[in-house]
Structure formats: C-alpha cells, structure tokens
Design a protein around this motif. Structure first.
Motif, PDB file in Angstrom:
ATOM      1  N   VAL A 125      40.770  47.217  55.348  1.00  0.00           N
ATOM      2  CA  VAL A 125      39.386  47.617  55.076  1.00  0.00           C
ATOM      3  C   VAL A 125      38.798  46.759  53.964  1.00  0.00           C
ATOM      4  CG1 VAL A 125      37.968  49.520  54.220  1.00  0.00           C
ATOM      5  CG2 VAL A 125      39.787  49.964  55.841  1.00  0.00           C
ATOM      6  N   ILE A 126      39.629  46.331  53.040  1.00  0.00           N
ATOM      7  CA  ILE A 126      39.160  45.583  51.887  1.00  0.00           C
ATOM      8  C   ILE A 126      38.828  44.141  52.253  1.00  0.00           C
ATOM      9  CG2 ILE A 126      39.816  44.769  49.587  1.00  0.00           C
ATOM     10  CD1 ILE A 126      41.552  47.370  49.455  1.00  0.00           C
ATOM     11  N   PHE A 127      39.611  43.507  53.118  1.00  0.00           N
ATOM     12  CA  PHE A 127      39.421  42.074  53.355  1.00  0.00           C
ATOM     13  C   PHE A 127      39.113  41.694  54.796  1.00  0.00           C
ATOM     14  CE2 PHE A 127      43.989  42.895  53.528  1.00  0.00           C
ATOM     15  CZ  PHE A 127      44.331  42.343  54.751  1.00  0.00           C
ATOM     16  N   GLU A 128      39.062  42.622  55.728  1.00  0.00           N
ATOM     17  CA  GLU A 128      38.796  42.270  57.123  1.00  0.00           C
ATOM     18  C   GLU A 128      37.402  41.703  57.350  1.00  0.00           C
ATOM     19  OE1 GLU A 128      39.680  45.903  59.137  1.00  0.00           O
ATOM     20  OE2 GLU A 128      41.667  45.220  59.720  1.00  0.00           O
ATOM     21  N   GLY A 129      36.467  42.044  56.533  1.00  0.00           N
ATOM     22  CA  GLY A 129      35.102  41.557  56.703  1.00  0.00           C
ATOM     23  C   GLY A 129      34.903  40.129  56.254  1.00  0.00           C
ATOM     24  N   TYR A 130      35.910  39.515  55.691  1.00  0.00           N
ATOM     25  CA  TYR A 130      35.783  38.169  55.158  1.00  0.00           C
ATOM     26  C   TYR A 130      36.588  37.180  55.987  1.00  0.00           C
ATOM     27  CZ  TYR A 130      34.253  40.999  51.271  1.00  0.00           C
ATOM     28  OH  TYR A 130      33.601  41.916  50.502  1.00  0.00           O
ATOM     29  N   ARG A 131      36.129  35.931  56.009  1.00  0.00           N
ATOM     30  CA  ARG A 131      36.854  34.885  56.712  1.00  0.00           C
ATOM     31  C   ARG A 131      38.134  34.549  55.965  1.00  0.00           C
ATOM     32  NH1 ARG A 131      31.971  30.993  56.901  1.00  0.00           N
ATOM     33  NH2 ARG A 131      33.078  30.381  55.056  1.00  0.00           N
ATOM     34  N   HIS A 132      39.009  33.856  56.645  1.00  0.00           N
ATOM     35  CA  HIS A 132      40.268  33.429  56.047  1.00  0.00           C
ATOM     36  C   HIS A 132      39.973  32.570  54.815  1.00  0.00           C
ATOM     37  CE1 HIS A 132      44.492  32.649  55.903  1.00  0.00           C
ATOM     38  NE2 HIS A 132      44.278  31.349  55.860  1.00  0.00           N
ATOM     39  N   GLY A 133      40.615  32.882  53.716  1.00  0.00           N
ATOM     40  CA  GLY A 133      40.405  32.153  52.472  1.00  0.00           C
ATOM     41  C   GLY A 133      39.265  32.680  51.628  1.00  0.00           C
ATOM     42  N   MET A 134      38.488  33.615  52.132  1.00  0.00           N
ATOM     43  CA  MET A 134      37.347  34.155  51.404  1.00  0.00           C
ATOM     44  C   MET A 134      37.511  35.621  51.038  1.00  0.00           C
ATOM     45  SD  MET A 134      35.364  31.693  51.059  1.00  0.00           S
ATOM     46  CE  MET A 134      35.350  30.033  51.648  1.00  0.00           C
ATOM     47  N   ALA A 135      38.714  36.150  51.167  1.00  0.00           N
ATOM     48  CA  ALA A 135      38.933  37.571  50.888  1.00  0.00           C
ATOM     49  C   ALA A 135      38.710  37.920  49.424  1.00  0.00           C
ATOM     50  CB  ALA A 135      40.338  37.983  51.311  1.00  0.00           C
ATOM     51  N   TRP A 136      38.804  36.929  48.551  1.00  0.00           N
ATOM     52  CA  TRP A 136      38.579  37.173  47.130  1.00  0.00           C
ATOM     53  C   TRP A 136      37.135  37.565  46.847  1.00  0.00           C
ATOM     54  CZ3 TRP A 136      34.837  34.054  45.276  1.00  0.00           C
ATOM     55  CH2 TRP A 136      34.569  32.890  46.004  1.00  0.00           C
ATOM     56  N   PHE A 137      36.249  37.426  47.837  1.00  0.00           N
ATOM     57  CA  PHE A 137      34.840  37.731  47.610  1.00  0.00           C
ATOM     58  C   PHE A 137      34.618  39.200  47.281  1.00  0.00           C
ATOM     59  CE2 PHE A 137      30.299  38.091  48.522  1.00  0.00           C
ATOM     60  CZ  PHE A 137      29.834  37.026  47.789  1.00  0.00           C
ATOM     61  N   CYS A 138      35.533  40.080  47.662  1.00  0.00           N
ATOM     62  CA  CYS A 138      35.376  41.499  47.271  1.00  0.00           C
ATOM     63  C   CYS A 138      35.437  41.626  45.751  1.00  0.00           C
ATOM     64  CB  CYS A 138      36.403  42.379  47.966  1.00  0.00           C
ATOM     65  SG  CYS A 138      38.074  42.214  47.389  1.00  0.00           S
ATOM     66  N   LEU A 139      36.167  40.732  45.084  1.00  0.00           N
ATOM     67  CA  LEU A 139      36.200  40.736  43.617  1.00  0.00           C
ATOM     68  C   LEU A 139      34.842  40.320  43.053  1.00  0.00           C
ATOM     69  CD1 LEU A 139      39.682  39.083  43.036  1.00  0.00           C
ATOM     70  CD2 LEU A 139      39.114  41.509  43.020  1.00  0.00           C
ATOM     71  N   VAL A 140      34.186  39.358  43.708  1.00  0.00           N
ATOM     72  CA  VAL A 140      32.849  38.951  43.280  1.00  0.00           C
ATOM     73  C   VAL A 140      31.897  40.136  43.375  1.00  0.00           C
ATOM     74  CG1 VAL A 140      30.898  37.432  43.829  1.00  0.00           C
ATOM     75  CG2 VAL A 140      33.236  36.549  43.919  1.00  0.00           C
ATOM     76  N   GLU A 141      31.998  40.892  44.458  1.00  0.00           N
ATOM     77  CA  GLU A 141      31.146  42.079  44.603  1.00  0.00           C
ATOM     78  C   GLU A 141      31.377  43.066  43.465  1.00  0.00           C
ATOM     79  OE1 GLU A 141      32.184  43.536  48.454  1.00  0.00           O
ATOM     80  OE2 GLU A 141      30.794  42.207  49.483  1.00  0.00           O
ATOM     81  N   MET A 142      32.643  43.265  43.092  1.00  0.00           N
ATOM     82  CA  MET A 142      32.944  44.197  42.001  1.00  0.00           C
ATOM     83  C   MET A 142      32.395  43.691  40.674  1.00  0.00           C
ATOM     84  SD  MET A 142      36.782  45.444  42.726  1.00  0.00           S
ATOM     85  CE  MET A 142      37.370  45.422  44.381  1.00  0.00           C
ATOM     86  N   PHE A 143      32.577  42.402  40.389  1.00  0.00           N
ATOM     87  CA  PHE A 143      32.083  41.853  39.121  1.00  0.00           C
ATOM     88  C   PHE A 143      30.561  41.856  39.056  1.00  0.00           C
ATOM     89  CE2 PHE A 143      36.357  39.779  38.729  1.00  0.00           C
ATOM     90  CZ  PHE A 143      36.714  40.447  37.563  1.00  0.00           C
ATOM     91  N   VAL A 144      29.889  41.598  40.170  1.00  0.00           N
ATOM     92  CA  VAL A 144      28.424  41.677  40.200  1.00  0.00           C
ATOM     93  C   VAL A 144      27.971  43.106  39.934  1.00  0.00           C
ATOM     94  CG1 VAL A 144      26.410  41.506  41.724  1.00  0.00           C
ATOM     95  CG2 VAL A 144      28.069  39.647  41.631  1.00  0.00           C
ATOM     96  N   THR A 145      28.650  44.067  40.538  1.00  0.00           N
ATOM     97  CA  THR A 145      28.320  45.479  40.309  1.00  0.00           C
ATOM     98  C   THR A 145      28.479  45.841  38.835  1.00  0.00           C
ATOM     99  OG1 THR A 145      28.995  46.071  42.544  1.00  0.00           O
ATOM    100  CG2 THR A 145      28.942  47.842  40.930  1.00  0.00           C
ATOM    101  N   LEU A 146      29.572  45.404  38.226  1.00  0.00           N
ATOM    102  CA  LEU A 146      29.781  45.689  36.800  1.00  0.00           C
ATOM    103  C   LEU A 146      28.730  44.993  35.938  1.00  0.00           C
ATOM    104  CD1 LEU A 146      33.673  45.434  36.652  1.00  0.00           C
ATOM    105  CD2 LEU A 146      32.290  47.500  36.414  1.00  0.00           C
ATOM    106  N   GLY A 147      28.420  43.751  36.264  1.00  0.00           N
ATOM    107  CA  GLY A 147      27.403  43.021  35.504  1.00  0.00           C
ATOM    108  C   GLY A 147      26.044  43.687  35.583  1.00  0.00           C
ATOM    109  N   LEU A 148      25.672  44.143  36.776  1.00  0.00           N
ATOM    110  CA  LEU A 148      24.393  44.841  36.925  1.00  0.00           C
ATOM    111  C   LEU A 148      24.386  46.160  36.155  1.00  0.00           C
ATOM    112  CD1 LEU A 148      23.633  44.215  40.698  1.00  0.00           C
ATOM    113  CD2 LEU A 148      22.483  43.206  38.718  1.00  0.00           C
ATOM    114  N   SER A 149      25.515  46.819  36.088  1.00  0.00           N
ATOM    115  CA  SER A 149      25.594  48.063  35.321  1.00  0.00           C
ATOM    116  C   SER A 149      25.390  47.796  33.834  1.00  0.00           C
ATOM    117  CB  SER A 149      26.947  48.742  35.539  1.00  0.00           C
ATOM    118  OG  SER A 149      27.082  49.126  36.874  1.00  0.00           O
ATOM    119  N   PHE A 150      25.974  46.711  33.340  1.00  0.00           N
ATOM    120  CA  PHE A 150      25.787  46.365  31.926  1.00  0.00           C
ATOM    121  C   PHE A 150      24.328  45.998  31.651  1.00  0.00           C
ATOM    122  CE2 PHE A 150      30.449  44.884  31.790  1.00  0.00           C
ATOM    123  CZ  PHE A 150      30.865  46.182  31.582  1.00  0.00           C
ATOM    124  N   LEU A 151      23.728  45.218  32.545  1.00  0.00           N
ATOM    125  CA  LEU A 151      22.332  44.821  32.352  1.00  0.00           C
ATOM    126  C   LEU A 151      21.385  46.009  32.453  1.00  0.00           C
ATOM    127  CD1 LEU A 151      22.194  41.457  34.313  1.00  0.00           C
ATOM    128  CD2 LEU A 151      22.124  41.786  31.837  1.00  0.00           C
TER     129      LEU A 151
END
Length: 163
Positions: A125-151
C-alpha cells in the motif's frame, strides 16, 4: 483471527490482510492534523500550561521521526524484498477491456522477491503507487506535510499586516 481461520503462517496471514501496510492510509491523513496541532502547542505554549508544551514537543518529535522510521523499516528494504514484473492479468484481458485495465491499473505489479516474506503484500500500500526506483517519494510527501504544518503555525507580527 485470519491465522486461525485459514490455518496459515503469521507472515501469510499478515500478507492476506495487508497489515500493517493499510495503517499507512490513516497515518498519512492524520499526519498533517497531528503535526499542525503539535507544532502549535510546541511553538506557542503561552496559550496554555507548560504540560501542553511538553506534550506538543513530544508529539512533534514523534511526527518528525516517523519518515525516518518508514525509510528504515520499509523503503530501504524494497530493493531486496520486492520487485516489479509484468501483470499476469494482462494476458487474461484482451482488446478494449485489456486497454481499460492497463490504463487503470498499469502493466506492472509489485511482487515479493521471496514468497515466504510476503513483503509486497504487507507493505505494498505504501509503495505500489510509485514506479520502480521512485518508492522513496512517499517520504517526500511526509516531509512536505510536516513542512506545511510548521509553516501554518507561523504568525506574522502586527507590523506585517495590511490595513
């Protein structure tokens, strides 16, 4: 319960019910609200008691550590525990139905490298939506969410406001 009903191994039972991967969906939705409230409690403790600030900092640190835990437990293991292959159901569907199926679901699926690990079934569920080699993008989503919360907790001074 699934283990008892189907008389299967624990890894197989967890893979069948997609646990704990399904916990990612409420987690990602609740991360923004939780981190926003925790940042507000931590950065502006004057609105309440000192325990509120302690609670806010504790939850905020937990929210900030969670992407690193995701990386350590799941994302870093994808290269050894999961692989992409052609979707075997594409052979079953032909013509227009096959084209629609391929458009909606794609032509590749994630599978576990080792059948006994059931890694892709549990955490897919965490990485199936991403292409091979791009599964780390879920971490980008989490960091963007945290950054927006701080802002979102940032408050301007009265001098910065328009009249």
């Amino acid at each position: 319960v699934i283990k008892l009903i189907f008389n299967s191994e624990m890894e197989t039972a967890l893979g069948n019910m997609r646990a704990p991967g399904l916990a990612y969906i409420p987690y990602i939705f609740l991360l923004q609200g939780t981190s926003l409230l925790a940042a507000r409690m931590a950065f502006y403790p004057q609105a309440s008691t000192s325990w509120t600030a302690v609670c806010g900092w504790t939850v905020l640190v937990g929210c900030c550590i969670s992407p690193f835990i995701f990386y350590y437990v799941i994302i870093r293991q994808i290269t050894t525990e999961a692989e992409i292959m052609e979707d075997p159901l594409l052979e079953k569907y032909k013509g227009k139905v096959g084209a629609v199926y391929q458009f909606v679901f794609g032509d590749k699926v994630w599978v576990s490298s080792r059948k006994e690990s059931r890694f892709a079934e549990k955490y897919g569920v965490i990485f199936e939506g991403y292409r091979h080699g791009m599964a780390w993008f879920c971490l980008v989503e989490m960091f963007v969410t945290l950054g927006l919360s701080f802002l979102a907790t940032w408050q301007t001074s009265d001098a910065d406001q328009c009249d």
